[in-house]
Enzyme design. Structure first.
Site, mmCIF file in Angstrom:
data_model
loop_
_atom_site.group_PDB
_atom_site.id
_atom_site.type_symbol
_atom_site.label_atom_id
_atom_site.label_comp_id
_atom_site.label_asym_id
_atom_site.label_seq_id
_atom_site.Cartn_x
_atom_site.Cartn_y
_atom_site.Cartn_z
ATOM 1 N N SER A 24 0.819 -1.207 0.000
ATOM 2 C CA SER A 24 0.000 0.000 0.000
ATOM 3 C C SER A 24 0.849 1.252 0.000
ATOM 4 O O SER A 24 2.001 1.229 0.424
ATOM 5 C CB SER A 24 -0.849 0.005 1.273
ATOM 6 N N ASP B 53 -2.520 -7.822 16.239
ATOM 7 C CA ASP B 53 -1.183 -7.332 15.883
ATOM 8 C C ASP B 53 -0.924 -5.965 16.507
ATOM 9 O O ASP B 53 -0.387 -5.058 15.883
ATOM 10 C CB ASP B 53 -1.023 -7.263 14.354
ATOM 11 N N ASP C 281 -4.521 -0.641 11.231
ATOM 12 C CA ASP C 281 -4.011 -1.925 10.731
ATOM 13 C C ASP C 281 -4.848 -3.116 11.176
ATOM 14 O O ASP C 281 -4.391 -3.975 11.922
ATOM 15 C CB ASP C 281 -2.562 -2.109 11.166
HETATM 16 N N1 LIG Z 1 -4.472 7.081 8.662
HETATM 17 C C1 LIG Z 1 -3.177 7.370 8.500
HETATM 18 N N2 LIG Z 1 -2.728 8.637 8.673
HETATM 19 C C2 LIG Z 1 -1.419 8.918 8.517
HETATM 20 N N3 LIG Z 1 -0.467 8.015 8.196
HETATM 21 C C3 LIG Z 1 -0.870 6.745 8.010
HETATM 22 C C4 LIG Z 1 -2.229 6.360 8.146
HETATM 23 N N4 LIG Z 1 -2.331 5.021 7.905
HETATM 24 C C5 LIG Z 1 -1.084 4.592 7.636
HETATM 25 N N5 LIG Z 1 -0.207 5.611 7.690
HETATM 26 C C6 LIG Z 1 1.250 5.490 7.482
HETATM 27 O O1 LIG Z 1 1.499 4.998 6.175
HETATM 28 C C7 LIG Z 1 2.458 3.943 6.193
HETATM 29 C C8 LIG Z 1 1.872 2.701 5.563
HETATM 30 O O2 LIG Z 1 0.812 2.267 6.352
HETATM 31 P P1 LIG Z 1 0.011 0.939 5.914
HETATM 32 O O3 LIG Z 1 -0.948 0.633 6.996
HETATM 33 O O4 LIG Z 1 -0.498 1.102 4.549
HETATM 34 O O5 LIG Z 1 1.127 -0.156 5.804
HETATM 35 P P2 LIG Z 1 1.798 -0.858 7.081
HETATM 36 O O6 LIG Z 1 0.749 -1.652 7.759
HETATM 37 O O7 LIG Z 1 2.509 0.184 7.861
HETATM 38 O O8 LIG Z 1 2.873 -1.770 6.402
HETATM 39 P P3 LIG Z 1 2.673 -3.322 6.188
HETATM 40 O O9 LIG Z 1 1.473 -3.436 5.287
HETATM 41 O O10 LIG Z 1 3.950 -3.744 5.582
HETATM 42 O O11 LIG Z 1 2.425 -3.867 7.583
HETATM 43 C C9 LIG Z 1 2.830 3.708 7.654
HETATM 44 O O12 LIG Z 1 4.079 4.326 7.892
HETATM 45 C C10 LIG Z 1 1.787 4.425 8.435
HETATM 46 O O13 LIG Z 1 2.355 5.041 9.562
#
Ligand SMILES: Nc1ncnc2c1ncn2[C@@H]1O[C@H](COP(=O)(O)OP(=O)(O)OP(=O)(O)O)[C@@H](O)[C@H]1O
Ligand SMILES: O=C(O)C[C@H](Cc1nc2cc(Cl)cc(Cl)c2[nH]1)c1ccc(Cl)cc1
Length: 327
Positions: free
Chosen positions: A46, A158, A176
């Protein structure tokens, strides 16, 4: 205006349908409704963008997933779990809010609360450790959010400082949920499906195929692959320890060594931690899930004496971040 934001049905007030009921069209947002800004972060599947709703000018975080990649990596299940769990968790300030989902030819889109404070892990790394006041505030907000998700039959599975985001007021937003477990709704069991024994009250799920992040995974998930609400409270104990100590309680040179420390309950406290904090952590980091503190017990624990939960907790200003100074 507020209606549009909630993505609820909208329509002119005096529109009625054949039987005189107000006729609403549900608003379906699409890519064109937003202007996309900078990348906020990237995940394995993502990219998350800062985005502005062209109509309301409200800012959001939009998580974009490439369909091809999702299908190739066999993550379709997780995408739909994340959507379905977030759609059940819309009434709590401590859970990141999902406003809309939509898709186009190439991608899937989640329109989420913007958490401009970043990850709890990030601010913990900057200060090294948290003092008792900060640990109580963030510990209480995380616990309040866990209490709500468990009440809605969701186990996160998690929980860790990377998945605790912060909004512009430095308040907690848990995110997440792609690997969350949705417990069967007890009310759905119409006839006694004879499952009475296997889904015990704390919601066991023997079939858990997913294992969380090594340092925070519970012993029962490692030993007999069963996840329950108590598994989230194991992770919670690890997080409270990490806020005060600046590192997680179980950390080996490899994942295997970390797992070994967990199942052997091999950890110790750095000197100078407050006794009430050590007592709370010890009662969360219990190998037997049924003997672990429940959420109610934790809220009534001496460590949180005088700490408001519920509405007041979300109205108070976040404390200034200070490192823990051993007494
Ligand atoms: N609602 C949000 N507002 C601001 N930043 C966000 C938000 N959601 C995710 N992020 C940031 O974007 C990045 C990617 O988040 P995402 O949840 O898509 O993947 P991840 O869960 O961190 O990675 P993986 O899928 O490998 O576990 C992370 O660094 C996260 O801190
Ligand atoms: O429109 C909805 O709400 C349901 C769809 C369901 C859905 N359609 C998909 C198409 C693909 Cl290619 C992959 C996944 Cl995971 C897909 N999931 C959807 C769309 C967007 C998002 Cl973020 C999640 C689910």
């Amino acid at each position: 205006e507020d209606w549009k934001e909630r993505g609820a049905a909208v329509g002119t007030k005096n529109e009625v349908d054949a039987v005189g009921k107000p006729a609403y069209r549900t608003v379906k947002k699409g890519v064109q409704d937003f202007s996309f800004g900078r990348i906020l972060g990237e995940g394995s599947y993502s990219s998350v963008y800062l985005a502005t709703d062209r109509q309301s000018l409200k800012e959001y975080a939009i998580k974009v997933l490439e369909k091809k990649h999702i299908i190739k990596e066999k993550k379709v299940k997780y995408v739909n779990i994340e959507k379905n769990t977030l759609n059940r968790l819309t009434e709590h300030p401590g859970i990141v809010r999902l406003y809309y989902t939509f898709q186009d030819e190439q991608s899937l889109y989640y329109v989420l609360d913007l958490c401009s404070g970043g990850e709890l892990l990030g601010i913990l790394k900057r200060t090294g450790t948290f003092d008792v006041e900060c640990t109580r505030f963030y510990g209480a907000q995380i616990l309040d959010a866990i209490r709500y998700m468990h009440s809605r039959g969701i186990i996160h599975r998690d929980l860790k400082p990377e998945n605790v985001l912060l909004d512009e007021n430095m308040h907690v937003k848990i995110t997440d949920f792609g690997t969350a477990k949705i417990l069967p709704d007890p009310r759905d069991q119409t006839a006694d499906s004879g499952l009475g024994g296997s889904f015990s009250s704390q919601g066991d799920s023997r079939s858990a195929s997913f294992v969380g992040t090594a340092e925070y995974v519970s012993p029962e998930l490692l030993m007999d692959k069963s996840a329950s609400k108590a598994s989230d409270l194991w992770a919670y104990g690890c997080i409270i320890y990490q806020l005060l100590a600046g590192r997680p309680p179980f950390k080996g040179g490899s994942e295997y060594l970390t797992f070994q420390k967990i199942v052997n309950l091999e950890y110790e406290f750095p000197p100078g931690l407050p006794p009430a904090a050590c007592d709370l952590i010890e009662r969360c980091l219990v190998l037997e899930p049924a003997r672990r503190l429940t959420i109610e017990h934790i809220m009534n624990h001496e460590f949180f004496d005088g700490q408001p939960f519920g509405r007041d907790l979300w109205r108070t200003k976040a404390p200034r971040l200070r490192p823990y100074v051993p007494s």
